[in-house]
Motif scaffolding. Structure first.
Motif, PDB file in Angstrom:
ATOM      1  N   ARG A   1      32.009   1.349  -9.767  1.00  0.00           N
ATOM      2  CA  ARG A   1      31.690   0.266  -8.822  1.00  0.00           C
ATOM      3  C   ARG A   1      32.047   0.684  -7.383  1.00  0.00           C
ATOM      4  O   ARG A   1      31.254   0.482  -6.452  1.00  0.00           O
ATOM      5  CB  ARG A   1      32.471  -0.988  -9.219  1.00  0.00           C
ATOM      6  CG  ARG A   1      32.402  -2.140  -8.224  1.00  0.00           C
ATOM      7  CD  ARG A   1      31.192  -2.979  -8.432  1.00  0.00           C
ATOM      8  NE  ARG A   1      31.221  -4.170  -7.594  1.00  0.00           N
ATOM      9  CZ  ARG A   1      30.297  -5.110  -7.607  1.00  0.00           C
ATOM     10  NH1 ARG A   1      29.264  -5.013  -8.427  1.00  0.00           N
ATOM     11  NH2 ARG A   1      30.385  -6.164  -6.830  1.00  0.00           N
TER      12      ARG A   1
ATOM     13  N   GLN B   1      21.481  -8.569 -16.240  1.00  0.00           N
ATOM     14  CA  GLN B   1      22.863  -8.367 -15.823  1.00  0.00           C
ATOM     15  C   GLN B   1      23.788  -8.193 -17.031  1.00  0.00           C
ATOM     16  O   GLN B   1      24.614  -7.283 -17.072  1.00  0.00           O
ATOM     17  CB  GLN B   1      23.323  -9.573 -15.004  1.00  0.00           C
ATOM     18  CG  GLN B   1      22.646  -9.711 -13.655  1.00  0.00           C
ATOM     19  CD  GLN B   1      23.304  -8.864 -12.593  1.00  0.00           C
ATOM     20  OE1 GLN B   1      24.491  -8.585 -12.649  1.00  0.00           O
ATOM     21  NE2 GLN B   1      22.528  -8.451 -11.608  1.00  0.00           N
TER      22      GLN B   1
ATOM     23  N   CYS C   1      27.636  -2.355 -11.885  1.00  0.00           N
ATOM     24  CA  CYS C   1      28.176  -3.220 -12.943  1.00  0.00           C
ATOM     25  C   CYS C   1      29.353  -2.558 -13.670  1.00  0.00           C
ATOM     26  O   CYS C   1      29.910  -3.136 -14.612  1.00  0.00           O
ATOM     27  CB  CYS C   1      27.085  -3.553 -13.951  1.00  0.00           C
ATOM     28  SG  CYS C   1      25.740  -4.565 -13.287  1.00  0.00           S
TER      29      CYS C   1
ATOM     30  N   TYR D   1      25.491  -8.176  -8.390  1.00  0.00           N
ATOM     31  CA  TYR D   1      25.635  -7.424  -9.632  1.00  0.00           C
ATOM     32  C   TYR D   1      26.991  -7.722 -10.265  1.00  0.00           C
ATOM     33  O   TYR D   1      28.036  -7.487  -9.663  1.00  0.00           O
ATOM     34  CB  TYR D   1      25.456  -5.925  -9.380  1.00  0.00           C
ATOM     35  CG  TYR D   1      24.012  -5.591  -9.094  1.00  0.00           C
ATOM     36  CD1 TYR D   1      23.156  -5.204 -10.114  1.00  0.00           C
ATOM     37  CD2 TYR D   1      23.486  -5.739  -7.813  1.00  0.00           C
ATOM     38  CE1 TYR D   1      21.817  -4.947  -9.867  1.00  0.00           C
ATOM     39  CE2 TYR D   1      22.144  -5.486  -7.552  1.00  0.00           C
ATOM     40  CZ  TYR D   1      21.323  -5.097  -8.585  1.00  0.00           C
ATOM     41  OH  TYR D   1      19.993  -4.856  -8.341  1.00  0.00           O
ATOM     42  N   GLU D   2      26.941  -8.242 -11.478  1.00  0.00           N
ATOM     43  CA  GLU D   2      28.145  -8.665 -12.178  1.00  0.00           C
ATOM     44  C   GLU D   2      28.895  -7.459 -12.737  1.00  0.00           C
ATOM     45  O   GLU D   2      28.319  -6.638 -13.455  1.00  0.00           O
ATOM     46  CB  GLU D   2      27.777  -9.624 -13.308  1.00  0.00           C
ATOM     47  CG  GLU D   2      27.059 -10.882 -12.821  1.00  0.00           C
ATOM     48  CD  GLU D   2      26.536 -11.715 -13.975  1.00  0.00           C
ATOM     49  OE1 GLU D   2      26.807 -11.363 -15.146  1.00  0.00           O
ATOM     50  OE2 GLU D   2      25.854 -12.722 -13.695  1.00  0.00           O
ATOM     51  N   PHE D   3      30.162  -7.389 -12.399  1.00  0.00           N
ATOM     52  CA  PHE D   3      31.005  -6.283 -12.867  1.00  0.00           C
ATOM     53  C   PHE D   3      31.708  -6.676 -14.158  1.00  0.00           C
ATOM     54  O   PHE D   3      32.128  -7.828 -14.327  1.00  0.00           O
ATOM     55  CB  PHE D   3      32.038  -5.943 -11.799  1.00  0.00           C
ATOM     56  CG  PHE D   3      33.065  -4.940 -12.243  1.00  0.00           C
ATOM     57  CD1 PHE D   3      32.799  -3.590 -12.204  1.00  0.00           C
ATOM     58  CD2 PHE D   3      34.299  -5.369 -12.731  1.00  0.00           C
ATOM     59  CE1 PHE D   3      33.736  -2.665 -12.620  1.00  0.00           C
ATOM     60  CE2 PHE D   3      35.247  -4.450 -13.150  1.00  0.00           C
ATOM     61  CZ  PHE D   3      34.969  -3.097 -13.090  1.00  0.00           C
TER      62      PHE D   3
ATOM     63  N   LYS E   1      25.916  -4.802 -17.790  1.00  0.00           N
ATOM     64  CA  LYS E   1      27.369  -4.807 -17.551  1.00  0.00           C
ATOM     65  C   LYS E   1      28.181  -4.598 -18.821  1.00  0.00           C
ATOM     66  O   LYS E   1      29.323  -4.148 -18.756  1.00  0.00           O
ATOM     67  CB  LYS E   1      27.791  -6.099 -16.847  1.00  0.00           C
ATOM     68  CG  LYS E   1      27.839  -7.341 -17.699  1.00  0.00           C
ATOM     69  CD  LYS E   1      28.356  -8.527 -16.885  1.00  0.00           C
ATOM     70  CE  LYS E   1      28.471  -9.781 -17.744  1.00  0.00           C
ATOM     71  NZ  LYS E   1      28.991 -10.924 -16.962  1.00  0.00           N
TER      72      LYS E   1
END
Length: 338
Positions: free
Chosen positions: A304, A229, A258, A155-157, A233
């Motif tokens: 997160r 994603q 995210c 999971y892209e932050f 995000k």
């Protein structure tokens, strides 16, 4: 009296995972099904830990476990027989994820744990629910509870947010799509709607006209992978105004992973999943719209970190392994007592 010898806990187990949401079976993992994703994450983590794992799943599935796919045309009533006839030697435990607990209801000789992923009542020996609320409502407080977990590395932050609200999920009445649109209308915010239409008449008659009337509301259809994603995000906030007691609500965890806040109605597992952020829980559209205008959200890093502490695939696997060992030991002792 003969003294009973309590079996020692085995470090490595032979585990059979079974998933099928007949009649609409999805491969594992699937961009369409949250349950398939959870089963995939659990299975892969068990393999990483050195357990011998077999996965019964739909055609098109992939896994590092030994994969056994169902033949075309296999009906639900024949699923348990098919799995039991193909069980590997020395199976220690079966984990039944099927939506109707196909294995569990047959009470097989092999110890069997059944995770109840959807709101159904099934009388099985070792039920596991995905929230305390689900355990209370569907299990009358029988069984145990294990929260779903995700692989946060996937999971892209992003701490950078854009000025839009996001509704992501199946387009049905109980998911609260009309309420999300009303929040956008009250706040004047852009709303992006993503997800498959599962109630076509409802969409055509009630949802689509509202979208067409408002230039700030956009429906983009089902999404997955990198598109999903990016949407999550960069969203200012994800709206989750559910109108039913959803057993878990994976999108809340995915969003927070995210770094994106979630505003949700106080239904189902929402108070549990968002227990660390009670200010994100709403009782109605008016309150949700007010919170959107106020923008008093936790920081992306805090969101997160919260998921890393509570809702990871590793934590979920730890909890299931405790259940596996407990059930195996209980069944072994019961066998010695017979």
């Amino acid at each position: 009296m003969k003294k009973l010898s309590i079996p020692a806990k085995r470090k490595k187990l032979t585990i059979v995972q079974v998933i099928s949401n007949y009649p609409k079976a999805q491969p594992v993992p699937s961009i369409k099904g949250g349950t398939e994703k959870i089963v995939y994450e659990l299975t892969e983590e068990l393999v990483r830990r050195g357990h011998r794992v077999f996965l019964f799943a739909a055609l098109g599935s992939r896994s590092k476990a030994k994969l056994i796919t169902y033949p075309k045309g296999l009906r639900h009533e024949n699923l348990a027989r098919y799995v039991l006839n193909k069980l590997p030697d020395s199976t220690d435990i079966i984990h039944d994820h099927t939506f109707r607990s196909a294995l569990g209801v047959t009470n097989p000789k092999i110890p069997t744990v059944c995770t109840v992923h959807i709101p159904v009542k099934r009388r099985v020996k070792y039920p596991v629910y995905v929230s305390k609320r689900a355990r209370q409502k569907m299990g009358n407080n029988r069984g145990t509870c294990v929260y779903n977990g995700i692989n946060t590395n996937e999971y892209e932050f992003s701490a950078v947010k854009h000025s839009y609200l996001l509704f992501i999920g199946r387009i049905i009445r109980n998911k609260g799509i009309l309420q999300a649109i009303e929040v956008a209308k009250k706040t004047g915010k852009t709303l992006i709607i993503a997800g498959p239409v599962k109630a076509p008449q409802f969409f055509q008659r009630e949802v689509k006209p509202l979208i067409q009337k408002n230039p700030h509301i956009h429906y983009i259809g089902p999404v997955g992978g990198k598109v999903k994603q990016r949407l999550i995000k960069h969203a200012e906030c994800v709206l989750f105004p559910i109108l039913w007691d959803e057993p878990f609500g994976l999108v809340m965890v995915e969003s927070m992973a995210c770094g994106t806040p979630v505003l949700a109605f106080r239904r189902g597992a929402v108070p549990e999943v968002l227990s660390g952020f009670p200010n994100l829980i709403c009782d109605n559209v008016r309150e949700m719209a007010l919170k959107v205008r106020e923008k008093k959200y936790p920081s992306p890093n805090v969101l997160r970190k919260y998921v890393l502490q509570r809702f990871t695939n590793k934590k979920m696997t730890d909890n299931y392994l405790k259940i596996y060992h407990d059930v195996i030991q209980r069944e072994s002792i019961a066998g010695l007592m017979r």
